[in-house]
Motif scaffolding. Sequence first.
Motif, PDB file in Angstrom:
ATOM      1  N   GLU A 169       0.869  -1.183   0.000  1.00  0.00           N
ATOM      2  CA  GLU A 169       0.000   0.000   0.000  1.00  0.00           C
ATOM      3  C   GLU A 169       0.902   1.228   0.000  1.00  0.00           C
ATOM      4  O   GLU A 169       1.724   1.401   0.889  1.00  0.00           O
ATOM      5  CB  GLU A 169      -0.885  -0.008   1.266  1.00  0.00           C
ATOM      6  N   SER A 170       0.743   2.028  -1.023  1.00  0.00           N
ATOM      7  CA  SER A 170       1.682   3.158  -1.144  1.00  0.00           C
ATOM      8  C   SER A 170       1.246   4.337  -0.313  1.00  0.00           C
ATOM      9  O   SER A 170       0.052   4.534  -0.059  1.00  0.00           O
ATOM     10  CB  SER A 170       1.825   3.553  -2.608  1.00  0.00           C
ATOM     11  N   THR A 171       2.271   5.117   0.066  1.00  0.00           N
ATOM     12  CA  THR A 171       1.944   6.287   0.869  1.00  0.00           C
ATOM     13  C   THR A 171       1.945   7.551   0.007  1.00  0.00           C
ATOM     14  O   THR A 171       1.480   8.589   0.428  1.00  0.00           O
ATOM     15  CB  THR A 171       2.944   6.448   2.028  1.00  0.00           C
ATOM     16  N   ASP A 172       2.500   7.442  -1.198  1.00  0.00           N
ATOM     17  CA  ASP A 172       2.412   8.575  -2.125  1.00  0.00           C
ATOM     18  C   ASP A 172       2.153   8.054  -3.541  1.00  0.00           C
ATOM     19  O   ASP A 172       2.473   6.920  -3.853  1.00  0.00           O
ATOM     20  CB  ASP A 172       3.692   9.422  -2.086  1.00  0.00           C
ATOM     21  N   PRO A 173       1.529   8.884  -4.353  1.00  0.00           N
ATOM     22  CA  PRO A 173       1.109   8.408  -5.685  1.00  0.00           C
ATOM     23  C   PRO A 173       2.273   8.102  -6.630  1.00  0.00           C
ATOM     24  O   PRO A 173       2.127   7.355  -7.592  1.00  0.00           O
ATOM     25  CB  PRO A 173       0.276   9.571  -6.240  1.00  0.00           C
ATOM     26  N   ILE A 174       3.460   8.668  -6.331  1.00  0.00           N
ATOM     27  CA  ILE A 174       4.591   8.468  -7.241  1.00  0.00           C
ATOM     28  C   ILE A 174       5.189   7.069  -7.077  1.00  0.00           C
ATOM     29  O   ILE A 174       5.521   6.402  -8.046  1.00  0.00           O
ATOM     30  CB  ILE A 174       5.669   9.561  -7.042  1.00  0.00           C
ATOM     31  N   ASN A 175       5.297   6.642  -5.781  1.00  0.00           N
ATOM     32  CA  ASN A 175       5.900   5.332  -5.556  1.00  0.00           C
ATOM     33  C   ASN A 175       4.863   4.227  -5.342  1.00  0.00           C
ATOM     34  O   ASN A 175       4.866   3.526  -4.354  1.00  0.00           O
ATOM     35  CB  ASN A 175       6.848   5.379  -4.353  1.00  0.00           C
TER      36      ASN A 175
END
Length: 493
Positions: free
Chosen positions: A36-42
Amino acid sequence: MINNKTKIRNILLIGNAGKGKSTLANVLTGTNEFEESTDPINGTSKTKAKEFEHEKIKYRIIDTVGIGISIQSTEEILNKLKGITDILSEGINRILFLTNGRFTKEEVEAFNLLRNVIFDDRVTDYTTIVFTNFAKFKDEKACEKNRQGFQQEIGKISMPLASTAIIYVDNPPIIGFMEPVARISREASREVLLNHLRTCQEVYQPEPLKKFRKMLDEFNSIIKDTIEAVENVDLYYKTNITYLGEFITTRRVIIENIEERLEEVRKYMGNRFKSSVVSHSTLLIGKGLSISGIWFPPLMVPGLALSTIGFVSAATTDISAILKENEAYKSFEESLAKDKEKCENLEILQEELRNLINKFKDIRPRFVISEYRKQNIDRNKIEVIENVMNQILGEEIEPDVDLNNNEKTKYSTSQETVRAVVEGICKLAPSPLSFYCMYRDHKETKNRDSLSDMETTIKDFREGLKVLEEKQQQLNELYETIKRCKEKIAKLT
Ligand SMILES: Nc1nc2c(ncn2[C@@H]2O[C@H](COP(=O)(O)OP(=O)(O)OP(=O)(O)O)[C@@H](O)[C@H]2O)c(=O)[nH]1
Ligand SMILES: [Mg+2]
Protein backbone atom coordinates in the motif's frame (compact mmCIF):
# COMPACT_ATOMS: atom_id res chain seq x y z
CA MET A 1 -17.27 -26.87 -20.50
CA ILE A 2 -15.69 -26.07 -17.15
CA ASN A 3 -18.16 -25.44 -14.36
CA ASN A 4 -18.01 -21.79 -13.40
CA LYS A 5 -18.41 -22.71 -9.73
CA THR A 6 -15.23 -24.78 -9.61
CA LYS A 7 -13.27 -22.47 -11.87
CA ILE A 8 -11.28 -19.73 -10.27
CA ARG A 9 -12.86 -16.30 -10.54
CA ASN A 10 -10.51 -13.67 -11.89
CA ILE A 11 -11.08 -10.24 -10.37
CA LEU A 12 -9.20 -7.45 -12.07
CA LEU A 13 -8.49 -4.25 -10.17
CA ILE A 14 -7.92 -1.16 -12.28
CA GLY A 15 -7.87 2.52 -11.57
CA ASN A 16 -5.82 5.62 -11.20
CA ALA A 17 -2.73 5.62 -8.97
CA GLY A 18 -3.46 5.94 -5.26
CA LYS A 19 -7.13 5.01 -5.51
CA GLY A 20 -6.63 2.05 -3.21
CA LYS A 21 -6.19 -1.01 -5.50
CA SER A 22 -3.38 -2.63 -3.52
CA THR A 23 -5.17 -1.87 -0.26
CA LEU A 24 -8.34 -3.45 -1.59
CA ALA A 25 -6.33 -6.49 -2.73
CA ASN A 26 -5.01 -6.88 0.83
CA VAL A 27 -8.51 -6.50 2.28
CA LEU A 28 -9.98 -9.11 -0.06
CA THR A 29 -7.19 -11.67 0.25
CA GLY A 30 -6.87 -11.03 4.01
CA THR A 31 -3.11 -10.54 3.62
CA ASN A 32 -0.48 -7.88 3.64
CA GLU A 33 1.17 -8.98 0.42
CA PHE A 34 0.22 -6.00 -1.70
CA GLU A 35 2.19 -2.90 -1.04
CA GLU A 36 0.00 0.00 0.00
CA SER A 37 1.68 3.16 -1.14
CA THR A 38 1.94 6.29 0.87
CA ASP A 39 2.41 8.57 -2.12
CA PRO A 40 1.11 8.41 -5.68
CA ILE A 41 4.59 8.47 -7.24
CA ASN A 42 5.90 5.33 -5.56
CA GLY A 43 2.93 3.11 -6.18
CA THR A 44 2.71 -0.47 -7.36
CA SER A 45 5.22 -1.05 -10.17
CA LYS A 46 4.30 -4.59 -11.17
CA THR A 47 1.09 -6.43 -11.70
CA LYS A 48 0.54 -9.08 -9.06
CA ALA A 49 -2.04 -11.78 -8.52
CA LYS A 50 -3.07 -13.67 -5.38
CA GLU A 51 -5.60 -16.40 -4.90
CA PHE A 52 -7.91 -17.00 -1.95
CA GLU A 53 -11.05 -18.91 -1.15
CA HIS A 54 -14.24 -17.73 0.46
CA GLU A 55 -17.33 -19.84 0.99
CA LYS A 56 -15.93 -22.45 -1.34
CA ILE A 57 -15.48 -19.97 -4.12
CA LYS A 58 -11.95 -19.48 -5.40
CA TYR A 59 -10.92 -15.99 -6.33
CA ARG A 60 -7.84 -14.61 -7.96
CA ILE A 61 -7.27 -10.94 -7.20
CA ILE A 62 -5.18 -9.18 -9.82
CA ASP A 63 -3.68 -5.90 -8.67
CA THR A 64 -2.38 -3.75 -11.51
CA VAL A 65 -0.16 -0.78 -12.00
CA GLY A 66 -2.14 2.42 -12.19
CA ILE A 67 -3.63 1.92 -15.63
CA GLY A 68 -6.53 4.20 -14.90
CA ILE A 69 -5.21 7.32 -16.53
CA SER A 70 -2.83 8.87 -19.02
CA ILE A 71 -2.49 5.80 -21.19
CA GLN A 72 -1.34 6.73 -24.64
CA SER A 73 -1.20 3.51 -26.63
CA THR A 74 -2.09 -0.14 -26.92
CA GLU A 75 1.52 -0.96 -26.29
CA GLU A 76 1.45 0.96 -23.04
CA ILE A 77 -1.68 -0.82 -21.82
CA LEU A 78 -0.23 -4.18 -22.73
CA ASN A 79 3.06 -3.30 -21.11
CA LYS A 80 1.21 -2.46 -17.92
CA LEU A 81 -0.69 -5.70 -18.12
CA LYS A 82 2.47 -7.69 -18.86
CA GLY A 83 2.41 -11.06 -17.19
CA ILE A 84 -1.35 -11.19 -16.73
CA THR A 85 -2.50 -11.26 -20.34
CA ASP A 86 -2.46 -15.04 -20.05
CA ILE A 87 -4.73 -14.93 -16.99
CA LEU A 88 -6.95 -12.34 -18.60
CA SER A 89 -7.39 -14.35 -21.76
CA GLU A 90 -8.77 -17.19 -19.58
CA GLY A 91 -11.64 -14.89 -18.83
CA ILE A 92 -12.52 -12.30 -16.19
CA ASN A 93 -15.37 -12.52 -13.69
CA ARG A 94 -15.28 -8.94 -12.61
CA ILE A 95 -13.42 -5.75 -13.29
CA LEU A 96 -13.33 -3.49 -10.26
CA PHE A 97 -12.75 0.08 -11.37
CA LEU A 98 -11.58 1.92 -8.28
CA THR A 99 -12.12 5.59 -7.74
CA ASN A 100 -12.82 8.08 -4.99
CA GLY A 101 -14.33 11.48 -4.95
CA ARG A 102 -14.97 12.74 -8.46
CA PHE A 103 -14.64 10.63 -11.53
CA THR A 104 -12.40 12.59 -13.90
CA LYS A 105 -12.68 12.97 -17.64
CA GLU A 106 -9.24 11.33 -18.03
CA GLU A 107 -10.45 8.28 -16.15
CA VAL A 108 -13.41 8.00 -18.50
CA GLU A 109 -11.14 8.31 -21.52
CA ALA A 110 -8.77 5.68 -20.13
CA PHE A 111 -11.69 3.36 -19.53
CA ASN A 112 -12.87 3.88 -23.11
CA LEU A 113 -9.42 3.12 -24.42
CA LEU A 114 -9.32 -0.10 -22.41
CA ARG A 115 -12.73 -0.98 -23.77
CA ASN A 116 -11.55 -0.45 -27.32
CA VAL A 117 -8.22 -2.17 -27.04
CA ILE A 118 -8.49 -5.17 -24.77
CA PHE A 119 -12.15 -5.34 -23.91
CA ASP A 120 -15.28 -4.73 -25.92
CA ASP A 121 -18.70 -3.07 -25.58
CA ARG A 122 -19.84 -5.67 -23.07
CA VAL A 123 -17.16 -4.57 -20.62
CA THR A 124 -19.55 -2.36 -18.63
CA ASP A 125 -21.73 -5.41 -17.88
CA TYR A 126 -18.76 -6.92 -16.10
CA THR A 127 -17.44 -3.79 -14.44
CA THR A 128 -18.18 -2.47 -10.98
CA ILE A 129 -17.13 1.01 -9.98
CA VAL A 130 -15.76 0.84 -6.45
CA PHE A 131 -15.71 4.05 -4.48
CA THR A 132 -12.99 3.76 -1.86
CA ASN A 133 -12.44 6.11 1.01
CA PHE A 134 -16.19 6.37 1.48
CA ALA A 135 -16.55 6.59 5.25
CA LYS A 136 -20.35 6.30 5.11
CA PHE A 137 -20.27 3.10 3.10
CA LYS A 138 -22.46 1.30 5.64
CA ASP A 139 -25.10 3.96 5.27
CA GLU A 140 -27.30 2.74 2.43
CA LYS A 141 -29.00 6.13 2.02
CA ALA A 142 -25.69 7.96 1.71
CA CYS A 143 -24.53 5.41 -0.82
CA GLU A 144 -27.71 5.71 -2.86
CA LYS A 145 -27.49 9.49 -2.87
CA ASN A 146 -23.95 9.38 -4.13
CA ARG A 147 -24.85 6.73 -6.68
CA GLN A 148 -27.57 8.85 -8.20
CA GLY A 149 -25.40 11.94 -8.29
CA PHE A 150 -22.60 10.01 -9.88
CA GLN A 151 -24.81 8.39 -12.49
CA GLN A 152 -26.14 11.77 -13.51
CA GLU A 153 -22.66 13.23 -13.77
CA ILE A 154 -21.14 10.33 -15.62
CA GLY A 155 -24.16 10.02 -17.92
CA LYS A 156 -23.13 13.34 -19.43
CA ILE A 157 -19.79 11.99 -20.58
CA SER A 158 -20.26 8.24 -20.85
CA MET A 159 -23.65 6.58 -21.06
CA PRO A 160 -22.34 3.02 -20.79
CA LEU A 161 -20.50 3.82 -17.54
CA ALA A 162 -23.68 5.28 -16.06
CA SER A 163 -25.25 1.84 -16.09
CA THR A 164 -22.42 0.01 -14.29
CA ALA A 165 -22.81 -1.35 -10.79
CA ILE A 166 -21.40 0.85 -8.01
CA ILE A 167 -20.31 -0.17 -4.53
CA TYR A 168 -18.82 1.76 -1.65
CA VAL A 169 -16.03 0.81 0.76
CA ASP A 170 -13.58 2.35 3.17
CA ASN A 171 -10.22 0.73 3.81
CA PRO A 172 -8.27 3.14 5.99
CA PRO A 173 -4.56 2.56 6.54
CA ILE A 174 -3.76 0.37 9.54
CA ILE A 175 -1.63 2.83 11.45
CA GLY A 176 -1.55 4.66 14.72
CA PHE A 177 -4.49 5.15 17.03
CA MET A 178 -6.99 4.42 14.30
CA GLU A 179 -5.72 0.88 13.80
CA PRO A 180 -8.63 -0.97 15.54
CA VAL A 181 -11.19 1.20 13.76
CA ALA A 182 -9.40 0.69 10.45
CA ARG A 183 -9.53 -3.08 10.93
CA ILE A 184 -13.24 -3.01 11.66
CA SER A 185 -13.89 -0.79 8.67
CA ARG A 186 -11.81 -3.03 6.39
CA GLU A 187 -13.64 -6.12 7.65
CA ALA A 188 -16.99 -4.49 6.85
CA SER A 189 -15.69 -3.45 3.41
CA ARG A 190 -14.59 -7.01 2.75
CA GLU A 191 -18.08 -8.22 3.44
CA VAL A 192 -19.57 -5.70 1.02
CA LEU A 193 -17.08 -6.70 -1.64
CA LEU A 194 -17.53 -10.45 -1.18
CA ASN A 195 -21.33 -10.13 -1.17
CA HIS A 196 -21.03 -8.38 -4.45
CA LEU A 197 -18.45 -10.74 -5.98
CA ARG A 198 -20.48 -13.78 -4.98
CA THR A 199 -23.06 -12.73 -7.53
CA CYS A 200 -20.51 -12.33 -10.30
CA GLN A 201 -20.58 -15.82 -11.70
CA GLU A 202 -20.44 -15.15 -15.37
CA VAL A 203 -17.13 -15.23 -17.14
CA TYR A 204 -16.31 -12.43 -19.46
CA GLN A 205 -14.14 -13.38 -22.40
CA PRO A 206 -13.75 -10.30 -24.50
CA GLU A 207 -13.13 -10.90 -28.17
CA PRO A 208 -10.00 -8.71 -28.30
CA LEU A 209 -8.47 -10.71 -25.46
CA LYS A 210 -9.29 -13.98 -27.19
CA LYS A 211 -7.72 -12.63 -30.35
CA PHE A 212 -4.87 -11.29 -28.32
CA ARG A 213 -4.28 -14.73 -26.85
CA LYS A 214 -4.18 -16.24 -30.34
CA MET A 215 -1.90 -13.49 -31.52
CA LEU A 216 0.40 -14.05 -28.54
CA ASP A 217 0.54 -17.81 -29.10
CA GLU A 218 1.28 -17.29 -32.77
CA PHE A 219 4.05 -14.82 -32.06
CA ASN A 220 5.55 -16.98 -29.33
CA SER A 221 5.73 -19.86 -31.74
CA ILE A 222 7.50 -17.58 -34.25
CA ILE A 223 10.00 -16.63 -31.54
CA LYS A 224 10.47 -20.28 -30.60
CA ASP A 225 11.07 -21.32 -34.21
CA THR A 226 13.38 -18.39 -34.77
CA ILE A 227 15.43 -19.29 -31.71
CA GLU A 228 15.67 -22.87 -32.88
CA ALA A 229 16.68 -21.81 -36.39
CA VAL A 230 19.28 -19.37 -35.06
CA GLU A 231 20.73 -22.05 -32.81
CA ASN A 232 20.96 -24.48 -35.68
CA VAL A 233 22.49 -21.93 -38.00
CA ASP A 234 24.93 -21.06 -35.23
CA LEU A 235 25.89 -24.72 -34.80
CA TYR A 236 26.29 -25.38 -38.51
CA TYR A 237 28.22 -22.18 -38.98
CA LYS A 238 30.63 -23.26 -36.29
CA THR A 239 31.00 -26.69 -37.91
CA ASN A 240 31.46 -25.12 -41.32
CA ILE A 241 34.09 -22.71 -40.08
CA THR A 242 36.01 -25.45 -38.28
CA TYR A 243 35.84 -27.72 -41.29
CA LEU A 244 36.85 -24.95 -43.65
CA GLY A 245 39.83 -24.23 -41.40
CA GLU A 246 40.89 -27.88 -41.51
CA PHE A 247 40.32 -27.95 -45.24
CA ILE A 248 42.58 -24.94 -45.78
CA THR A 249 45.34 -26.50 -43.64
CA THR A 250 45.07 -29.80 -45.50
CA ARG A 251 45.11 -28.07 -48.84
CA ARG A 252 48.26 -26.19 -47.88
CA VAL A 253 49.93 -29.50 -46.96
CA ILE A 254 48.70 -31.02 -50.23
CA ILE A 255 50.15 -28.15 -52.24
CA GLU A 256 53.50 -28.59 -50.46
CA ASN A 257 53.33 -32.30 -51.16
CA ILE A 258 52.64 -31.84 -54.82
CA GLU A 259 55.46 -29.31 -55.03
CA GLU A 260 57.84 -31.84 -53.48
CA ARG A 261 56.66 -34.56 -55.87
CA LEU A 262 57.07 -32.17 -58.75
CA GLU A 263 60.64 -31.47 -57.71
CA GLU A 264 61.26 -35.20 -57.42
CA VAL A 265 59.92 -35.93 -60.90
CA ARG A 266 61.96 -33.05 -62.31
CA LYS A 267 65.04 -34.55 -60.62
CA TYR A 268 64.33 -38.03 -62.00
CA MET A 269 63.80 -36.61 -65.44
CA GLY A 270 67.08 -34.65 -65.23
CA ASN A 271 68.94 -37.78 -64.12
CA ARG A 272 67.24 -39.72 -66.84
CA PHE A 273 68.49 -37.25 -69.40
CA LYS A 274 72.08 -37.43 -68.14
CA SER A 275 72.22 -41.23 -68.07
CA SER A 276 70.28 -41.30 -71.32
CA VAL A 277 73.05 -39.30 -73.01
CA VAL A 278 75.67 -41.77 -71.74
CA SER A 279 73.72 -44.94 -72.53
CA HIS A 280 72.49 -43.77 -75.93
CA SER A 281 76.05 -42.69 -76.85
CA THR A 282 77.30 -46.15 -75.80
CA LEU A 283 74.51 -47.73 -77.83
CA LEU A 284 75.38 -45.56 -80.80
CA ILE A 285 79.11 -46.34 -80.62
CA GLY A 286 78.27 -50.05 -80.20
CA LYS A 287 76.02 -49.90 -83.23
CA GLY A 288 78.77 -48.11 -85.23
CA LEU A 289 81.36 -50.72 -84.26
CA SER A 290 78.93 -53.58 -85.06
CA ILE A 291 78.27 -52.14 -88.51
CA SER A 292 82.04 -51.65 -89.07
CA GLY A 293 82.42 -55.35 -88.04
CA ILE A 294 80.89 -56.25 -91.42
CA TRP A 295 84.13 -55.06 -93.02
CA PHE A 296 86.47 -55.53 -90.06
CA PRO A 297 85.26 -58.56 -88.09
CA PRO A 298 87.34 -57.98 -84.86
CA LEU A 299 85.15 -54.94 -84.16
CA MET A 300 81.96 -57.00 -84.23
CA VAL A 301 82.26 -58.46 -80.69
CA PRO A 302 83.09 -55.22 -78.82
CA GLY A 303 80.50 -53.48 -80.98
CA LEU A 304 77.80 -55.94 -79.99
CA ALA A 305 78.93 -55.82 -76.34
CA LEU A 306 78.78 -52.00 -76.25
CA SER A 307 75.35 -52.02 -78.00
CA THR A 308 74.00 -54.44 -75.40
CA ILE A 309 75.42 -52.43 -72.48
CA GLY A 310 74.06 -49.22 -74.02
CA PHE A 311 70.65 -50.76 -74.66
CA VAL A 312 70.38 -52.30 -71.20
CA SER A 313 71.39 -49.12 -69.44
CA ALA A 314 69.11 -46.94 -71.65
CA ALA A 315 66.17 -49.28 -70.98
CA THR A 316 66.95 -49.43 -67.22
CA THR A 317 67.23 -45.65 -67.00
CA ASP A 318 63.95 -45.18 -68.86
CA ILE A 319 62.04 -47.75 -66.86
CA SER A 320 63.36 -46.71 -63.45
CA ALA A 321 62.63 -43.06 -64.24
CA ILE A 322 59.13 -43.98 -65.32
CA LEU A 323 58.62 -46.06 -62.17
CA LYS A 324 59.77 -43.23 -59.97
CA GLU A 325 57.66 -40.78 -61.89
CA ASN A 326 54.80 -43.21 -61.50
CA GLU A 327 55.32 -43.35 -57.77
CA ALA A 328 55.39 -39.56 -57.46
CA TYR A 329 52.33 -39.29 -59.63
CA LYS A 330 50.46 -41.82 -57.56
CA SER A 331 51.12 -39.85 -54.40
CA PHE A 332 49.96 -36.73 -56.27
CA GLU A 333 46.76 -38.52 -57.25
CA GLU A 334 46.22 -39.64 -53.66
CA SER A 335 46.53 -36.03 -52.56
CA LEU A 336 43.93 -35.06 -55.13
CA ALA A 337 41.57 -37.76 -53.87
CA LYS A 338 42.02 -36.54 -50.29
CA ASP A 339 41.30 -32.99 -51.33
CA LYS A 340 38.27 -34.12 -53.31
CA GLU A 341 36.86 -35.95 -50.30
CA LYS A 342 37.26 -32.84 -48.16
CA CYS A 343 35.57 -30.79 -50.87
CA GLU A 344 32.63 -33.16 -50.92
CA ASN A 345 32.24 -33.05 -47.15
CA LEU A 346 32.35 -29.28 -47.19
CA GLU A 347 29.73 -29.27 -49.91
CA ILE A 348 27.46 -31.43 -47.74
CA LEU A 349 27.93 -29.09 -44.78
CA GLN A 350 27.16 -26.13 -46.98
CA GLU A 351 24.06 -27.80 -48.29
CA GLU A 352 22.85 -28.37 -44.73
CA LEU A 353 23.51 -24.76 -43.86
CA ARG A 354 21.60 -23.65 -46.94
CA ASN A 355 18.65 -25.80 -45.87
CA LEU A 356 18.70 -24.28 -42.42
CA ILE A 357 18.74 -20.78 -43.82
CA ASN A 358 15.82 -21.77 -46.02
CA LYS A 359 13.94 -22.65 -42.85
CA PHE A 360 14.18 -19.01 -41.93
CA LYS A 361 12.59 -18.18 -45.24
CA ASP A 362 9.57 -20.18 -44.06
CA ILE A 363 9.37 -18.33 -40.74
CA ARG A 364 9.68 -14.89 -42.28
CA PRO A 365 6.27 -14.74 -44.06
CA ARG A 366 4.61 -15.93 -40.84
CA PHE A 367 6.32 -13.08 -39.03
CA VAL A 368 5.47 -10.51 -41.71
CA ILE A 369 1.74 -11.30 -41.67
CA SER A 370 1.54 -11.78 -37.89
CA GLU A 371 -1.05 -9.63 -36.14
CA TYR A 372 1.43 -9.04 -33.34
CA ARG A 373 3.74 -7.27 -35.73
CA LYS A 374 0.96 -5.43 -37.53
CA GLN A 375 -0.42 -4.08 -34.27
CA ASN A 376 3.07 -3.26 -33.06
CA ILE A 377 2.38 -4.90 -29.70
CA ASP A 378 5.91 -4.99 -28.34
CA ARG A 379 8.18 -2.86 -30.48
CA ASN A 380 11.35 -4.22 -28.91
CA LYS A 381 10.50 -7.86 -29.57
CA ILE A 382 9.39 -7.11 -33.11
CA GLU A 383 12.56 -5.18 -33.83
CA VAL A 384 14.78 -7.97 -32.50
CA ILE A 385 13.07 -10.62 -34.63
CA GLU A 386 13.08 -8.35 -37.67
CA ASN A 387 16.75 -7.64 -37.18
CA VAL A 388 17.65 -11.30 -36.79
CA MET A 389 15.67 -12.26 -39.89
CA ASN A 390 17.27 -9.50 -41.94
CA GLN A 391 20.75 -10.36 -40.83
CA ILE A 392 20.46 -14.07 -41.33
CA LEU A 393 18.50 -13.85 -44.55
CA GLY A 394 20.33 -10.78 -45.75
CA GLU A 395 22.33 -10.90 -48.92
CA GLU A 396 25.54 -11.02 -46.98
CA ILE A 397 25.01 -14.54 -45.68
CA GLU A 398 25.94 -16.83 -48.52
CA PRO A 399 27.49 -20.00 -47.24
CA ASP A 400 28.80 -21.14 -50.63
CA VAL A 401 32.49 -21.66 -51.08
CA ASP A 402 33.93 -22.12 -54.55
CA LEU A 403 35.87 -25.30 -53.96
CA ASN A 404 38.04 -25.47 -57.09
CA ASN A 405 39.12 -29.09 -56.95
CA ASN A 406 41.02 -30.01 -60.07
CA GLU A 407 40.45 -33.69 -60.56
CA LYS A 408 41.20 -33.94 -64.26
CA THR A 409 44.66 -35.36 -64.84
CA LYS A 410 46.00 -36.12 -68.28
CA TYR A 411 49.03 -38.18 -67.51
CA SER A 412 48.89 -41.98 -67.84
CA THR A 413 51.70 -44.19 -66.52
CA SER A 414 50.62 -47.25 -68.52
CA GLN A 415 50.93 -45.32 -71.78
CA GLU A 416 54.39 -44.22 -70.77
CA THR A 417 55.54 -47.79 -70.00
CA VAL A 418 54.26 -49.09 -73.36
CA ARG A 419 56.07 -46.27 -75.10
CA ALA A 420 59.33 -47.09 -73.27
CA VAL A 421 59.13 -50.79 -74.26
CA VAL A 422 58.39 -50.08 -77.93
CA GLU A 423 61.16 -47.50 -78.03
CA GLY A 424 63.58 -49.98 -76.39
CA ILE A 425 63.01 -52.53 -79.17
CA CYS A 426 63.29 -49.91 -81.90
CA LYS A 427 66.54 -48.64 -80.40
CA LEU A 428 68.16 -52.02 -81.16
CA ALA A 429 67.87 -51.45 -84.88
CA PRO A 430 70.51 -49.21 -86.39
CA SER A 431 68.81 -45.83 -86.72
CA PRO A 432 69.13 -42.20 -85.61
CA LEU A 433 66.32 -42.92 -83.04
CA SER A 434 68.83 -42.75 -80.21
CA PHE A 435 69.60 -39.13 -81.06
CA TYR A 436 65.94 -38.36 -81.16
CA CYS A 437 65.41 -40.06 -77.76
CA MET A 438 68.22 -38.08 -76.18
CA TYR A 439 66.72 -34.86 -77.55
CA ARG A 440 63.22 -35.81 -76.38
CA ASP A 441 64.36 -36.80 -72.89
CA HIS A 442 66.00 -33.41 -72.57
CA LYS A 443 62.78 -31.67 -73.61
CA GLU A 444 60.59 -33.83 -71.42
CA THR A 445 62.56 -32.89 -68.36
CA LYS A 446 60.56 -29.71 -68.63
CA ASN A 447 57.42 -30.63 -70.53
CA ARG A 448 56.02 -33.91 -69.32
CA ASP A 449 52.27 -34.35 -68.97
CA SER A 450 52.70 -35.50 -65.38
CA LEU A 451 54.61 -32.29 -64.64
CA SER A 452 52.07 -30.04 -66.32
CA ASP A 453 49.26 -31.83 -64.42
CA MET A 454 50.97 -31.08 -61.15
CA GLU A 455 51.83 -27.52 -62.10
CA THR A 456 48.25 -26.80 -63.16
CA THR A 457 46.94 -28.32 -59.94
CA ILE A 458 49.36 -26.30 -57.82
CA LYS A 459 48.31 -23.12 -59.62
CA ASP A 460 44.59 -23.90 -59.31
CA PHE A 461 44.87 -24.94 -55.68
CA ARG A 462 46.81 -21.81 -54.80
CA GLU A 463 44.13 -19.65 -56.41
CA GLY A 464 41.44 -21.75 -54.69
CA LEU A 465 43.23 -21.29 -51.40
CA LYS A 466 43.03 -17.52 -51.73
CA VAL A 467 39.25 -17.77 -52.30
CA LEU A 468 38.91 -20.15 -49.36
CA GLU A 469 40.85 -17.87 -47.06
CA GLU A 470 38.70 -14.88 -48.06
CA LYS A 471 35.61 -16.99 -47.46
CA GLN A 472 36.94 -18.06 -44.08
CA GLN A 473 37.42 -14.44 -43.11
CA GLN A 474 33.91 -13.63 -44.32
CA LEU A 475 32.37 -16.59 -42.47
CA ASN A 476 34.12 -15.54 -39.28
CA GLU A 477 32.65 -12.06 -39.57
CA LEU A 478 29.18 -13.45 -40.30
CA TYR A 479 29.51 -15.79 -37.39
CA GLU A 480 29.97 -12.79 -35.13
CA THR A 481 26.67 -11.44 -36.48
CA ILE A 482 24.94 -14.74 -35.78
CA LYS A 483 26.34 -14.79 -32.28
CA ARG A 484 24.99 -11.30 -31.70
CA CYS A 485 21.60 -12.37 -33.07
CA LYS A 486 21.61 -15.33 -30.73
CA GLU A 487 22.33 -13.15 -27.72
CA LYS A 488 19.64 -10.65 -28.67
CA ILE A 489 17.00 -13.26 -29.24
CA ALA A 490 17.88 -15.14 -26.06
CA LYS A 491 16.91 -12.05 -24.12
CA LEU A 492 13.38 -12.26 -25.48
CA THR A 493 12.47 -15.34 -23.50
N1 LIG B 1 -8.90 6.20 4.26
C1 LIG B 1 -8.70 5.40 3.25
N2 LIG B 1 -7.47 5.31 2.74
C2 LIG B 1 -7.28 4.48 1.69
C3 LIG B 1 -8.31 3.70 1.15
N3 LIG B 1 -7.81 2.96 0.13
C4 LIG B 1 -6.51 3.27 0.07
N4 LIG B 1 -6.17 4.18 0.98
C5 LIG B 1 -4.84 4.75 1.18
O1 LIG B 1 -4.45 5.34 -0.04
C6 LIG B 1 -3.07 5.17 -0.28
C7 LIG B 1 -2.87 4.49 -1.61
O2 LIG B 1 -3.42 3.22 -1.58
P1 LIG B 1 -2.91 2.04 -2.53
O3 LIG B 1 -3.74 0.85 -2.19
O4 LIG B 1 -1.46 1.89 -2.45
O5 LIG B 1 -3.33 2.64 -3.91
P2 LIG B 1 -3.11 1.98 -5.35
O6 LIG B 1 -4.32 2.23 -6.15
O7 LIG B 1 -2.64 0.62 -5.21
O8 LIG B 1 -1.95 2.93 -5.94
P3 LIG B 1 -0.92 2.57 -7.10
O9 LIG B 1 -0.28 1.31 -6.69
O10 LIG B 1 0.01 3.75 -7.07
O11 LIG B 1 -1.69 2.51 -8.34
C8 LIG B 1 -2.56 4.36 0.89
O12 LIG B 1 -1.96 5.19 1.80
C9 LIG B 1 -3.80 3.72 1.49
O13 LIG B 1 -3.66 3.50 2.87
C10 LIG B 1 -9.62 3.83 1.70
O14 LIG B 1 -10.60 3.20 1.30
N5 LIG B 1 -9.75 4.70 2.78
MG1 LIG C 1 -0.97 -0.29 -5.78
